[in-house]
Design a protein around this motif. Structure first.
Motif, PDB file in Angstrom:
ATOM      1  N   VAL A 221       0.858  -1.191   0.000  1.00  0.00           N
ATOM      2  CA  VAL A 221       0.000   0.000   0.000  1.00  0.00           C
ATOM      3  C   VAL A 221       0.893   1.240   0.000  1.00  0.00           C
ATOM      4  O   VAL A 221       1.671   1.457   0.932  1.00  0.00           O
ATOM      5  CB  VAL A 221      -0.933   0.023   1.228  1.00  0.00           C
ATOM      6  N   PHE A 222       0.761   2.052  -1.053  1.00  0.00           N
ATOM      7  CA  PHE A 222       1.534   3.295  -1.150  1.00  0.00           C
ATOM      8  C   PHE A 222       0.634   4.525  -1.021  1.00  0.00           C
ATOM      9  O   PHE A 222       1.135   5.635  -0.871  1.00  0.00           O
ATOM     10  CB  PHE A 222       2.286   3.352  -2.486  1.00  0.00           C
ATOM     11  N   GLU A 223      -0.673   4.315  -1.081  1.00  0.00           N
ATOM     12  CA  GLU A 223      -1.632   5.413  -0.897  1.00  0.00           C
ATOM     13  C   GLU A 223      -2.891   4.857  -0.271  1.00  0.00           C
ATOM     14  O   GLU A 223      -3.363   3.778  -0.632  1.00  0.00           O
ATOM     15  CB  GLU A 223      -1.950   6.084  -2.232  1.00  0.00           C
ATOM     16  N   TYR A 224      -3.448   5.616   0.681  1.00  0.00           N
ATOM     17  CA  TYR A 224      -4.666   5.182   1.373  1.00  0.00           C
ATOM     18  C   TYR A 224      -5.573   6.389   1.577  1.00  0.00           C
ATOM     19  O   TYR A 224      -5.130   7.455   2.014  1.00  0.00           O
ATOM     20  CB  TYR A 224      -4.312   4.571   2.732  1.00  0.00           C
ATOM     21  N   LYS A 225      -6.850   6.206   1.234  1.00  0.00           N
ATOM     22  CA  LYS A 225      -7.837   7.275   1.424  1.00  0.00           C
ATOM     23  C   LYS A 225      -8.938   6.798   2.373  1.00  0.00           C
ATOM     24  O   LYS A 225      -9.354   5.644   2.330  1.00  0.00           O
ATOM     25  CB  LYS A 225      -8.459   7.675   0.083  1.00  0.00           C
ATOM     26  N   PHE A 226      -9.385   7.714   3.213  1.00  0.00           N
ATOM     27  CA  PHE A 226     -10.493   7.393   4.116  1.00  0.00           C
ATOM     28  C   PHE A 226     -11.380   8.623   4.245  1.00  0.00           C
ATOM     29  O   PHE A 226     -10.967   9.754   3.947  1.00  0.00           O
ATOM     30  CB  PHE A 226      -9.966   6.964   5.491  1.00  0.00           C
ATOM     31  N   GLU A 227     -12.611   8.402   4.695  1.00  0.00           N
ATOM     32  CA  GLU A 227     -13.559   9.497   4.834  1.00  0.00           C
ATOM     33  C   GLU A 227     -14.099   9.541   6.255  1.00  0.00           C
ATOM     34  O   GLU A 227     -14.407   8.494   6.857  1.00  0.00           O
ATOM     35  CB  GLU A 227     -14.721   9.321   3.854  1.00  0.00           C
ATOM     36  N   CYS A 228     -14.205  10.742   6.794  1.00  0.00           N
ATOM     37  CA  CYS A 228     -14.763  10.929   8.133  1.00  0.00           C
ATOM     38  C   CYS A 228     -15.555  12.232   8.152  1.00  0.00           C
ATOM     39  O   CYS A 228     -14.997  13.315   7.894  1.00  0.00           O
ATOM     40  CB  CYS A 228     -13.645  10.964   9.183  1.00  0.00           C
ATOM     41  N   ASP A 229     -16.849  12.120   8.413  1.00  0.00           N
ATOM     42  CA  ASP A 229     -17.726  13.288   8.484  1.00  0.00           C
ATOM     43  C   ASP A 229     -17.643  14.145   7.227  1.00  0.00           C
ATOM     44  O   ASP A 229     -17.584  15.385   7.288  1.00  0.00           O
ATOM     45  CB  ASP A 229     -17.399  14.141   9.720  1.00  0.00           C
TER      46      ASP A 229
ATOM     47  N   GLU B 134     -15.229  14.554   5.176  1.00  0.00           N
ATOM     48  CA  GLU B 134     -13.893  15.002   4.795  1.00  0.00           C
ATOM     49  C   GLU B 134     -13.039  13.801   4.402  1.00  0.00           C
ATOM     50  O   GLU B 134     -13.085  12.744   5.056  1.00  0.00           O
ATOM     51  CB  GLU B 134     -13.231  15.738   5.963  1.00  0.00           C
ATOM     52  N   VAL B 135     -12.272  13.949   3.338  1.00  0.00           N
ATOM     53  CA  VAL B 135     -11.435  12.859   2.835  1.00  0.00           C
ATOM     54  C   VAL B 135      -9.982  13.068   3.277  1.00  0.00           C
ATOM     55  O   VAL B 135      -9.412  14.148   3.071  1.00  0.00           O
ATOM     56  CB  VAL B 135     -11.499  12.761   1.295  1.00  0.00           C
ATOM     57  N   GLY B 136      -9.439  12.036   3.886  1.00  0.00           N
ATOM     58  CA  GLY B 136      -8.022  12.064   4.266  1.00  0.00           C
ATOM     59  C   GLY B 136      -7.216  11.185   3.336  1.00  0.00           C
ATOM     60  O   GLY B 136      -7.691  10.143   2.877  1.00  0.00           O
ATOM     61  N   VAL B 137      -6.008  11.611   3.041  1.00  0.00           N
ATOM     62  CA  VAL B 137      -5.145  10.862   2.131  1.00  0.00           C
ATOM     63  C   VAL B 137      -3.772  10.675   2.781  1.00  0.00           C
ATOM     64  O   VAL B 137      -3.166  11.640   3.252  1.00  0.00           O
ATOM     65  CB  VAL B 137      -4.981  11.579   0.773  1.00  0.00           C
ATOM     66  N   VAL B 138      -3.309   9.433   2.790  1.00  0.00           N
ATOM     67  CA  VAL B 138      -1.960   9.120   3.266  1.00  0.00           C
ATOM     68  C   VAL B 138      -1.171   8.590   2.073  1.00  0.00           C
ATOM     69  O   VAL B 138      -1.633   7.681   1.370  1.00  0.00           O
ATOM     70  CB  VAL B 138      -1.981   8.053   4.379  1.00  0.00           C
ATOM     71  N   ARG B 139      -0.003   9.156   1.844  1.00  0.00           N
ATOM     72  CA  ARG B 139       0.831   8.715   0.730  1.00  0.00           C
ATOM     73  C   ARG B 139       2.240   8.390   1.204  1.00  0.00           C
ATOM     74  O   ARG B 139       2.771   9.041   2.111  1.00  0.00           O
ATOM     75  CB  ARG B 139       0.913   9.803  -0.356  1.00  0.00           C
ATOM     76  N   ALA B 140       2.820   7.388   0.583  1.00  0.00           N
ATOM     77  CA  ALA B 140       4.233   7.091   0.832  1.00  0.00           C
ATOM     78  C   ALA B 140       5.086   8.219   0.272  1.00  0.00           C
ATOM     79  O   ALA B 140       4.647   8.974  -0.598  1.00  0.00           O
ATOM     80  CB  ALA B 140       4.607   5.762   0.188  1.00  0.00           C
ATOM     81  N   ALA B 141       6.301   8.319   0.753  1.00  0.00           N
ATOM     82  CA  ALA B 141       7.181   9.408   0.319  1.00  0.00           C
ATOM     83  C   ALA B 141       7.442   9.355  -1.176  1.00  0.00           C
ATOM     84  O   ALA B 141       7.566  10.394  -1.827  1.00  0.00           O
ATOM     85  CB  ALA B 141       8.495   9.351   1.094  1.00  0.00           C
ATOM     86  N   TYR B 142       7.523   8.144  -1.738  1.00  0.00           N
ATOM     87  CA  TYR B 142       7.826   8.000  -3.165  1.00  0.00           C
ATOM     88  C   TYR B 142       6.898   6.976  -3.801  1.00  0.00           C
ATOM     89  O   TYR B 142       6.560   5.952  -3.191  1.00  0.00           O
ATOM     90  CB  TYR B 142       9.296   7.604  -3.365  1.00  0.00           C
ATOM     91  N   ASP B 143       6.516   7.245  -5.010  1.00  0.00           N
ATOM     92  CA  ASP B 143       5.656   6.374  -5.796  1.00  0.00           C
ATOM     93  C   ASP B 143       6.535   5.451  -6.633  1.00  0.00           C
ATOM     94  O   ASP B 143       7.364   5.920  -7.415  1.00  0.00           O
ATOM     95  CB  ASP B 143       4.765   7.228  -6.709  1.00  0.00           C
ATOM     96  N   PRO B 144       6.403   4.113  -6.487  1.00  0.00           N
ATOM     97  CA  PRO B 144       7.269   3.204  -7.241  1.00  0.00           C
ATOM     98  C   PRO B 144       7.088   3.322  -8.757  1.00  0.00           C
ATOM     99  O   PRO B 144       7.986   2.950  -9.515  1.00  0.00           O
ATOM    100  CB  PRO B 144       6.850   1.822  -6.737  1.00  0.00           C
ATOM    101  N   ALA B 145       5.927   3.863  -9.211  1.00  0.00           N
ATOM    102  CA  ALA B 145       5.737   4.049 -10.648  1.00  0.00           C
ATOM    103  C   ALA B 145       6.612   5.175 -11.189  1.00  0.00           C
ATOM    104  O   ALA B 145       6.915   5.234 -12.380  1.00  0.00           O
ATOM    105  CB  ALA B 145       4.270   4.349 -10.940  1.00  0.00           C
ATOM    106  N   VAL B 146       7.022   6.086 -10.280  1.00  0.00           N
ATOM    107  CA  VAL B 146       7.849   7.228 -10.675  1.00  0.00           C
ATOM    108  C   VAL B 146       9.299   7.029 -10.251  1.00  0.00           C
ATOM    109  O   VAL B 146      10.231   7.328 -10.996  1.00  0.00           O
ATOM    110  CB  VAL B 146       7.288   8.536 -10.059  1.00  0.00           C
TER     111      VAL B 146
END
Length: 406
Positions: free
Chosen positions: A241-249, A251-263
């Motif tokens: 998992v390099f990116e994770y999105k969640f929703e609360c009330d 609002e959308v939160g996004v967690v991303r790894a420092a680097y994307d393996p595709a890039v």
């Protein structure tokens, strides 16, 4: 009055080497080899002391060899290392009343106030087998005939062509099991997602793993035959998992790894790494240490241990190893680790693990908050469950406090 040398931490009779429950191993597992400190920590004729599994041990190097005895006089319990006196190189004398012991076997050899005492030649301090390899000192804590050291180490540490560079040790304010549980469990990489080492490498590192199956015990390579006991986590067997999105009330939160393996392909492909956790408390992870833009230079293996000190502390030791063909390559590895990786790897990565382990200690120290009783583990905690099963099945006995009972 008759005096005898009690066996600190021992259990009774045949049960001394019977496997113990993981939940009970607050002080670790008895009848195992543990790394004590680095070879350079104990110079010739120098005395050092340390606590391992709740036992206080006095160490001294004599003619190049390190000996270990219990750091407590058998007369009235004075701690020998408080004011050690050595009137010959191979003895230690209690500063309080002069009881003198042979460092090689702990035997009492003299009492100034009672030179004809029947205790002389009869009493013995507990003596600890010590082995020295790869710049590290290993001590056996137990009551059985010590097994080969290799049975208690992660793979290849003792290989003849493995050049090892020990470079970090510290006492951590958490029980050893908190560190062992998290050692190679990839979901804990959430804490590393912004660590400086990843910036140096521009290394994509997933901050979570999703198991491919529903059985939390699947996906690991178990080592239960001859030699060391433990298991290997091959990182390519789960969904990173390099990116994770969640929703609360709303609002959308996004967690991303420092680097994307595709890039950023990174210095080491994540699926090419593995971690092996071995009884009693050692981890090997790698291959590691590639230079930016040169994946082929990833020829280092990271070794670390979580050695129980007491109920609320463990000693954290780190060494890096690399296969070498000659002395010139060994010197290059030595220089590379000490001038570059020793700082980058600890300050830029493993220091986060210390924070995580110490931050969990309070909960596990609370009354009733025992391992496996109040935790809320999920399907992704297969690592923790597998490690606890292996450790409970293959340990050689439970360590208890000096004079305590199982």
């Amino acid at each position: 009055m008759t005096m005898s040398a009690a066996r600190p931490g021992a259990t009774d009779g045949a049960s001394a080497s019977s496997p113990a429950r993981y939940e009970d191993a607050v002080l670790g597992f008895r009848n195992h080899w543990y790394p004590a400190m680095f070879s350079s920590d104990v110079r010739e004729t120098e005395i050092k002391t340390l606590r391992v599994l709740g036992e206080d041990i006095l160490l001294k190097r004599v003619d190049g060899r390190v000996y270990g005895v219990r750091d407590e006089c058998l007369h009235r319990g004075f701690q020998l290392s408080k004011k050690p006196e050595c009137f010959t190189k191979n003895t230690v004398t209690c500063w309080f009343h002069g009881f003198t012991y042979n460092l090689a076997d702990g035997g009492l050899v003299g009492i100034p106030s009672d030179p004809d005492s029947k205790l002389i030649g009869k009493l013995k301090l507990r003596s600890y087998p010590i082995e020295e390899h790869k710049g590290m000192l290993f001590v056996f804590i137990g009551d059985i005939e010590p097994p080969p050291l290799s049975d208690d180490l992660p793979p290849e540490f003792l290989a003849e062509d493995m050049h090892v560079v020990p470079f970090h040790q510290q006492e951590v304010a958490s029980n050893w099991r908190i560190a062992a549980d998290s050692a190679s469990e990839l979901n804990h990489t959430f804490i590393h997602k912004r660590d400086a080492l990843l910036d140096y490498w521009r290394q994509p590192l997933p901050f979570a793993e999703i198991p491919r199956g529903n059985n939390p015990y699947e996906g690991w390579i178990l080592h239960e035959g001859p030699g060391f006991k433990g298991f290997t986590d091959a990182f390519g067997d789960a969904i990173p998992v390099f990116e994770y999105k969640f929703e609360c009330d709303g609002e959308v939160g996004v967690v991303r790894a420092a680097y994307d393996p595709a890039v950023e392909p990174g210095s080491v492909a994540f699926g090419n790494m593995e971690a092996t956790l071995a009884l009693p408390c050692g981890l090997r992870i790698g291959p590691w240490g590639a230079n930016p833009g040169d994946p082929e230079s990833a020829n280092y293996w990271h070794y670390e241990w979580y050695v129980p000190v007491d109920e609320t502390h463990h000693r954290y030791l780190i060494a890096w190893g690399s296969k070498v063909a000659n002395a010139e390559e060994a010197l290059r590895v030595e220089h590379d680790v000490r001038t570059r990786w020793s700082y980058l790897e600890y300050e830029g990565f493993n220091a986060s693990d210390i924070t995580a382990n110490e931050g969990s200690q309070r909960a596990y120290a609370e009354d009733g908050y025992e391992f496996g009783e109040k935790e809320n583990l999920s399907r992704s905690d297969g690592y923790v469950l597998t490690w606890r099963r292996i450790a409970a099945k293959h340990n050689r006995g439970l360590q208890v406090r000096y004079g305590g009972k199982k």
